[in-house]
Design a protein around this motif. Structure first.
Motif, PDB file in Angstrom:
ATOM      1  N   ARG A 243       1.244  13.077 -33.029  1.00 38.53           N
ATOM      2  CA  ARG A 243       0.014  13.254 -33.811  1.00 38.53           C
ATOM      3  C   ARG A 243       0.159  12.678 -35.213  1.00 38.53           C
ATOM      4  O   ARG A 243      -0.797  12.147 -35.768  1.00 38.53           O
ATOM      5  N   HIS A 244       1.361  12.777 -35.791  1.00 41.63           N
ATOM      6  CA  HIS A 244       1.562  12.196 -37.119  1.00 41.63           C
ATOM      7  C   HIS A 244       1.397  10.676 -37.083  1.00 41.63           C
ATOM      8  O   HIS A 244       0.783  10.088 -37.983  1.00 41.63           O
ATOM      9  N   LEU A 245       1.936  10.034 -36.054  1.00 44.09           N
ATOM     10  CA  LEU A 245       1.784   8.589 -35.946  1.00 44.09           C
ATOM     11  C   LEU A 245       0.316   8.199 -35.779  1.00 44.09           C
ATOM     12  O   LEU A 245      -0.145   7.218 -36.377  1.00 44.09           O
ATOM     13  N   GLU A 246      -0.412   8.966 -34.985  1.00 46.38           N
ATOM     14  CA  GLU A 246      -1.832   8.677 -34.795  1.00 46.38           C
ATOM     15  C   GLU A 246      -2.598   8.852 -36.101  1.00 46.38           C
ATOM     16  O   GLU A 246      -3.489   8.061 -36.435  1.00 46.38           O
ATOM     17  N   GLN A 247      -2.272   9.908 -36.856  1.00 48.92           N
ATOM     18  CA  GLN A 247      -2.945  10.132 -38.132  1.00 48.92           C
ATOM     19  C   GLN A 247      -2.641   9.016 -39.125  1.00 48.92           C
ATOM     20  O   GLN A 247      -3.529   8.556 -39.853  1.00 48.92           O
ATOM     21  N   LEU A 248      -1.390   8.568 -39.156  1.00 46.11           N
ATOM     22  CA  LEU A 248      -1.035   7.470 -40.050  1.00 46.11           C
ATOM     23  C   LEU A 248      -1.788   6.200 -39.675  1.00 46.11           C
ATOM     24  O   LEU A 248      -2.298   5.481 -40.544  1.00 46.11           O
ATOM     25  N   LEU A 249      -1.870   5.919 -38.379  1.00 45.47           N
ATOM     26  CA  LEU A 249      -2.544   4.710 -37.937  1.00 45.47           C
ATOM     27  C   LEU A 249      -4.041   4.773 -38.226  1.00 45.47           C
ATOM     28  O   LEU A 249      -4.653   3.783 -38.640  1.00 45.47           O
ATOM     29  N   GLU A 250      -4.646   5.962 -38.028  1.00 43.79           N
ATOM     30  CA  GLU A 250      -6.066   6.137 -38.324  1.00 43.79           C
ATOM     31  C   GLU A 250      -6.342   5.870 -39.797  1.00 43.79           C
ATOM     32  O   GLU A 250      -7.298   5.178 -40.157  1.00 43.79           O
ATOM     33  N   ALA A 251      -5.496   6.422 -40.677  1.00 45.73           N
ATOM     34  CA  ALA A 251      -5.699   6.229 -42.114  1.00 45.73           C
ATOM     35  C   ALA A 251      -5.489   4.773 -42.505  1.00 45.73           C
ATOM     36  O   ALA A 251      -6.197   4.234 -43.369  1.00 45.73           O
ATOM     37  N   LEU A 252      -4.521   4.097 -41.890  1.00 41.80           N
ATOM     38  CA  LEU A 252      -4.283   2.685 -42.189  1.00 41.80           C
ATOM     39  C   LEU A 252      -5.475   1.822 -41.777  1.00 41.80           C
ATOM     40  O   LEU A 252      -5.928   0.972 -42.543  1.00 41.80           O
ATOM     41  N   VAL A 253      -5.975   2.055 -40.586  1.00 36.68           N
ATOM     42  CA  VAL A 253      -7.108   1.266 -40.101  1.00 36.68           C
ATOM     43  C   VAL A 253      -8.325   1.486 -40.988  1.00 36.68           C
ATOM     44  O   VAL A 253      -9.080   0.558 -41.291  1.00 36.68           O
ATOM     45  N   ALA A 254      -8.518   2.737 -41.444  1.00 34.16           N
ATOM     46  CA  ALA A 254      -9.668   3.055 -42.290  1.00 34.16           C
ATOM     47  C   ALA A 254      -9.439   2.685 -43.749  1.00 34.16           C
ATOM     48  O   ALA A 254     -10.373   2.769 -44.552  1.00 34.16           O
ATOM     49  N   GLY A 255      -8.220   2.301 -44.134  1.00 29.73           N
ATOM     50  CA  GLY A 255      -7.928   2.021 -45.532  1.00 29.73           C
ATOM     51  C   GLY A 255      -7.981   3.258 -46.404  1.00 29.73           C
ATOM     52  O   GLY A 255      -8.347   3.192 -47.581  1.00 29.73           O
ATOM     53  N   ASP A 256      -7.601   4.389 -45.834  1.00 30.15           N
ATOM     54  CA  ASP A 256      -7.715   5.689 -46.501  1.00 30.15           C
ATOM     55  C   ASP A 256      -6.396   6.040 -47.187  1.00 30.15           C
ATOM     56  O   ASP A 256      -5.488   6.603 -46.564  1.00 30.15           O
ATOM     57  N   GLY A 257      -6.284   5.715 -48.484  1.00 28.47           N
ATOM     58  CA  GLY A 257      -5.075   6.024 -49.225  1.00 28.47           C
ATOM     59  C   GLY A 257      -4.804   7.508 -49.357  1.00 28.47           C
ATOM     60  O   GLY A 257      -3.691   7.976 -49.073  1.00 28.47           O
ATOM     61  N   PRO A 258      -5.792   8.309 -49.797  1.00 29.29           N
ATOM     62  CA  PRO A 258      -5.558   9.758 -49.880  1.00 29.29           C
ATOM     63  C   PRO A 258      -5.183  10.375 -48.541  1.00 29.29           C
ATOM     64  O   PRO A 258      -4.387  11.310 -48.475  1.00 29.29           O
ATOM     65  N   GLY A 259      -5.739   9.833 -47.454  1.00 27.75           N
ATOM     66  CA  GLY A 259      -5.385  10.346 -46.134  1.00 27.75           C
ATOM     67  C   GLY A 259      -3.934  10.082 -45.794  1.00 27.75           C
ATOM     68  O   GLY A 259      -3.256  10.940 -45.221  1.00 27.75           O
ATOM     69  N   LEU A 260      -3.421   8.897 -46.159  1.00 31.99           N
ATOM     70  CA  LEU A 260      -2.012   8.597 -45.916  1.00 31.99           C
ATOM     71  C   LEU A 260      -1.109   9.547 -46.690  1.00 31.99           C
ATOM     72  O   LEU A 260      -0.119  10.068 -46.158  1.00 31.99           O
ATOM     73  N   VAL A 261      -1.442   9.775 -47.962  1.00 31.98           N
ATOM     74  CA  VAL A 261      -0.623  10.672 -48.779  1.00 31.98           C
ATOM     75  C   VAL A 261      -0.680  12.089 -48.227  1.00 31.98           C
ATOM     76  O   VAL A 261       0.329  12.810 -48.212  1.00 31.98           O
ATOM     77  N   ALA A 262      -1.851  12.510 -47.732  1.00 28.95           N
ATOM     78  CA  ALA A 262      -1.975  13.858 -47.171  1.00 28.95           C
ATOM     79  C   ALA A 262      -1.099  14.023 -45.934  1.00 28.95           C
ATOM     80  O   ALA A 262      -0.470  15.076 -45.739  1.00 28.95           O
ATOM     81  N   VAL A 263      -1.026  12.984 -45.092  1.00 32.12           N
ATOM     82  CA  VAL A 263      -0.160  13.062 -43.906  1.00 32.12           C
ATOM     83  C   VAL A 263       1.302  13.158 -44.332  1.00 32.12           C
ATOM     84  O   VAL A 263       2.085  13.933 -43.768  1.00 32.12           O
TER      85      VAL A 263
END
Length: 543
Positions: A243-263
């Motif tokens: 799930r962590h890998l999926e969350q990281l990939l989702e944030a990368l595809v969306a360009g979501d910096g705060p999301g990456l830091v939150a993960v």
């Protein structure tokens, strides 16, 4: 332990190594035996196991062949390691010439109870040079009743004189899917429930070794109290939660910096292994890249991989893969693993390749009259190109098809006058970002012919085809004409935009330092009050 209980007893139960089984079976059935065999391969792939099966096939009381009975005295005693004509020697602990001489002296005597004396020398590369020399003559002309089976994980260290006297078989690492399939059969026979994803994890962690896989399975059974489930195996192996890998990939595809830091913060709270996460992320990106060319692994979710393969550009995958593996390598250099991991994630986001905005591309194709970047040159090129078709033809001008060809050849030469040879100035004029900007800043112009450029870049990622294509598009939009661009990797020794900018900053700093030191008020403070200019405190006015 499972590794001993489920050790193959015949060729039929051996997992993998079909090329070795086929060759040995044919030799046994036709009686075309060699006097010395060399089995090479990594640990746990079946070298000693195949040696034992071959010894049973040679000495089985039911008859010599590729199918030993497994019940006669010879077969059972070889399996138990007490057959008088079968000897396993560990060269790591018996590497001297004395042990080898003793073995060779006994080899001349006939077998006690079998047809052949079978000598298995494991890790043969550990033998000393004198021991190898002692066995050369026997290996070349052995007694007819002796078969040597040599096994090694490092065939490079075996002398060529020994290799040339042996029939060599290279045993392959077993793929994760084959290992997982064998573990399913073992657990079914043992009556132990298991989740297929857990066995897939063990198959990958075994790194091609069936013995390691069975040992890990033993550990997983004990760790999960008899029920091999995915969560327990992940915790045992230190594998990252999917799930962590999926969350990281989702944030990368969306360009979501705060999301990456939150993960990253969530993983810190859960004590996740950051180095392993980057390695697993790189492995996931590799499998997505394979899916883009139509290759899917058995252990992956094909729908999820194909969805990712459609939504992530191939050049993004290549850049992200490089950043992930370099981030894992540099993690020990970070102040702490969480900091290094977070910076790697932000680097993944910062170096995401981007295209020139359509509005900027259209503006570049129709430059205004007062363009600042190339004064006087671009303005002259466009009117000449526009006026060319309206000029009257000279009397000696060739036919119409040839005139069209000349017009096509003249267009690049006319447009090429828009480049004045100053590559660093051109890099400063382009409004680009990401890897395109890095390419222009770090590259050195080697050759320019009109709008055909050959440059040198310091690192391989900048020379990737996707990066070169984006730079070429940006240059074509800047000049308003097609551009040719090729890049090679090497030491950049000439002028680059980054070097020019650094030199200009140094000059401005020097001027600011001199202006500060010559200022009358500053001189008064230094003379009358014993003041001094703090080193490094002077900054040029960038405005």
């Amino acid at each position: 332990m499972l590794a001993r209980k489920w050790r193959p007893r015949d060729f039929e139960s051996l997992v993998g190594q079909e090329h070795v089984v086929r060759a040995l079976s044919h030799a046994l059935e036709t009686g075309r035996l060699h006097h010395a065999y060399l089995f090479t391969g990594t640990r746990g792939v079946g070298k000693t196991t195949i040696a034992r099966i071959l010894a049973k096939s040679l000495n089985c009381e039911a008859g010599q062949g590729a199918h030993p009975c497994g019940r006669c005295r010879a077969c059972t005693e070889i399996d138990e390691g007490r057959f008088p004509d079968y000897l396993e020697l560990d060269a790591a602990s018996n590497r001297g010439v004395e042990e080898m001489v003793q073995l060779l002296e006994n080899a001349v005597y006939s077998p006690v109870s079998g047809r052949y004396k079978v000598y298995v020398i494991d890790e043969v590369h550990m033998l000393s040079t004198h021991a190898f020399n002692a066995m050369l003559k026997t290996l070349e002309e052995p007694p007819p009743h002796v078969v040597f089976i040599l096994a090694t994980t490092d065939p490079q260290k075996v002398p060529v004189t020994v290799l040339s006297r042996c029939l060599q078989f290279n045993l392959k690492n077993m793929p994760p899917a084959a290992i997982a399939g064998h573990l399913v059969r073992v657990l079914q026979a043992e009556g132990i429930p298991a989740e297929p994803p857990a066995l897939a994890l063990i198959g990958r962690a075994a790194a091609g070794s069936m013995r390691d896989a069975l040992s890990l399975l033993d550990q997983a059974i004990a760790f999960s109290a008899g029920n091999v489930d995915e969560a327990a195996v992940r915790e045992m192996l230190g594998v990252v939660d999917r799930r962590h890998l999926e969350q990281l990939l989702e944030a990368l595809v969306a360009g979501d910096g705060p999301g990456l830091v939150a993960v990253a913060d969530s993983m810190l709270a859960g004590n996740a292994p950051f180095g392993r996460t980057l390695a697993d992320l790189a492995a996931l990106l590799q499998r997505i890249a394979l899916a883009q060319v139509g290759v899917l692994g058995d252990e992956d979710d094909p729908d999820a991989l194909q969805r990712r393969a459609r939504e992530i550009p191939a050049e993004d995958l290549q850049v992200w893969y490089q950043i992930a593996i370099h981030g894992a390598r540099d993690l020990p250099l970070a102040p702490d693993e969480h900091t290094g991991f977070t910076m790697t994630l932000l680097r993944l986001l910062a170096f995401r390749p981007g295209e020139t905005p359509p509005s900027a591309r259209q503006a570049a194709l129709r430059p205004p009259a007062g363009r600042v970047s190339q004064p006087g040159v671009a303005q002259q090129a466009a009117p000449q190109q526009a006026a060319a078709p309206q000029q009257p033809a000279a009397p000696q001008q060739p036919a119409a098809p040839q005139r069209a060809s000349q017009s096509t050849e003249q267009a690049p030469r006319a447009a090429a006058r828009a480049f004045d040879g100053d590559w660093p100035a051109l890099a400063a004029a382009l409004q680009v970002g990401g890897f395109t900007q890095q390419f222009m800043q770090q590259s050195e112009l080697i050759e320019a012919d009109g709008l055909s450029f050959r440059v040198r870049v310091p690192i391989r990622p900048l020379a990737e085809p996707g990066t070169v294509a984006r730079v070429r598009d940006a240059l074509a939009a800047h000049f308003g004409a097609p551009v040719r661009l090729s890049a090679e990797v090497g030491t950049v020794a000439g002028q680059t935009a980054a070097a020019v900018a650094s030199q200009q900053r140094s000059e401005r700093l020097q001027q600011a330092q001199e202006a500060m030191e010559s200022d009358p008020f500053v001189q008064t403070l230094i003379t009358d009050f014993g003041g001094r200019i703090v080193p490094g405190s002077v900054r040029p006015n960038e405005g």
